[in-house]
Write an enzyme that holds these catalytic residues in place. Structure first.
Site, PDB file in Angstrom:
ATOM      1  CG  ASN A  25      -1.850   1.109   1.332  1.00  0.00           C
ATOM      2  OD1 ASN A  25      -1.471   2.190   1.764  1.00  0.00           O
ATOM      3  ND2 ASN A  25      -3.091   0.876   0.956  1.00  0.00           N
ATOM      4  CB  SER A  26       1.597   3.800  -2.561  1.00  0.00           C
ATOM      5  OG  SER A  26       1.766   2.925  -3.643  1.00  0.00           O
ATOM      6  CD  GLN A  27       6.537   7.227   0.648  1.00  0.00           C
ATOM      7  OE1 GLN A  27       7.328   6.280   0.564  1.00  0.00           O
ATOM      8  NE2 GLN A  27       6.907   8.431   0.992  1.00  0.00           N
TER       9      GLN A  27
END
Length: 197
Positions: free
Chosen positions: A49-51
């Site tokens: 889950n991208s930052q």
């Protein structure tokens, strides 16, 4: 390489949508405590889950509008799909596409649990995006390509825009008057590589 300019209105719309769609709701229980950290979070199946700061920048660059038809490539847990649905509103359409069956199921469950009007489709092996459902006003890609993904560019509507990491550079692709123009944004980004198998 300069930063691509983004309007204050777009930035405010993106931030409001991200506040309204908590990241924690789209993380597996075992890593939900990491929701407030500004870093990628592993969610299983070789996916992250991208930052949040990267997601915010990509959404700023995408500049989706109310009523847009949006494709979210590499939708993962469904968080960006849900944020996009909030941005485009009930008059818009957001379709996520994901290659990992377990993440397709997880993302669908999270969208349903949070009452978000969007869907996630299973990717077809060897096919980028959802050409049968094209064209799209906006395409967001959350996996890195080594080269320009022409198959996705062809799914853009006239005046459409795609944002995708290409070789670690955040790239904005616009289609206008039948022509395609690409620009890169300042900074290097790290994403899992795109796989279409």
């Amino acid at each position: 390489m300069p930063n691509i300019m983004v309007s204050d209105e777009t930035r405010e719309c993106v931030r409001a949508a991200m506040v309204a769609i908590p990241r924690a709701d789209f993380l597996p229980d075992a890593v939900r405590h990491l929701a407030d950290s500004d870093r990628p979070v592993h969610i299983g199946w070789d996916a992250t889950n991208s930052q949040p700061s990267t997601v915010a920048r990509m959404l700023d660059l995408l500049a989706a509008q109310r009523g847009d038809r949006v494709l979210d490539v590499g939708s993962g847990s469904g968080w960006t799909t849900a944020i996009l649905a909030r941005i485009v509103g009930p008059s818009g359409t957001v379709i996520g596409v994901e290659r990992v069956p377990e993440l397709v199921q997880f993302g669908r469950e999270r969208l349903e649990a949070t009452d978000v009007d969007a869907c996630i489709e299973a990717a077809t092996a060897g096919v980028l995006g959802l050409p049968a459902s094209a064209p799209f006003d906006r395409i967001l890609v959350s996996a890195d390509f080594e080269r320009m993904p022409d198959d996705l560019v062809s799914q853009l509507a006239e005046q459409g825009r795609m944002v995708a990491p290409i070789g670690g550079l955040m790239t904005v692709v616009d289609r206008l008057d039948g022509r395609v123009r690409s620009r890169t944004d300042a900074g290097l980004y790290s994403f899992v590589p795109l796989r279409d198998d």
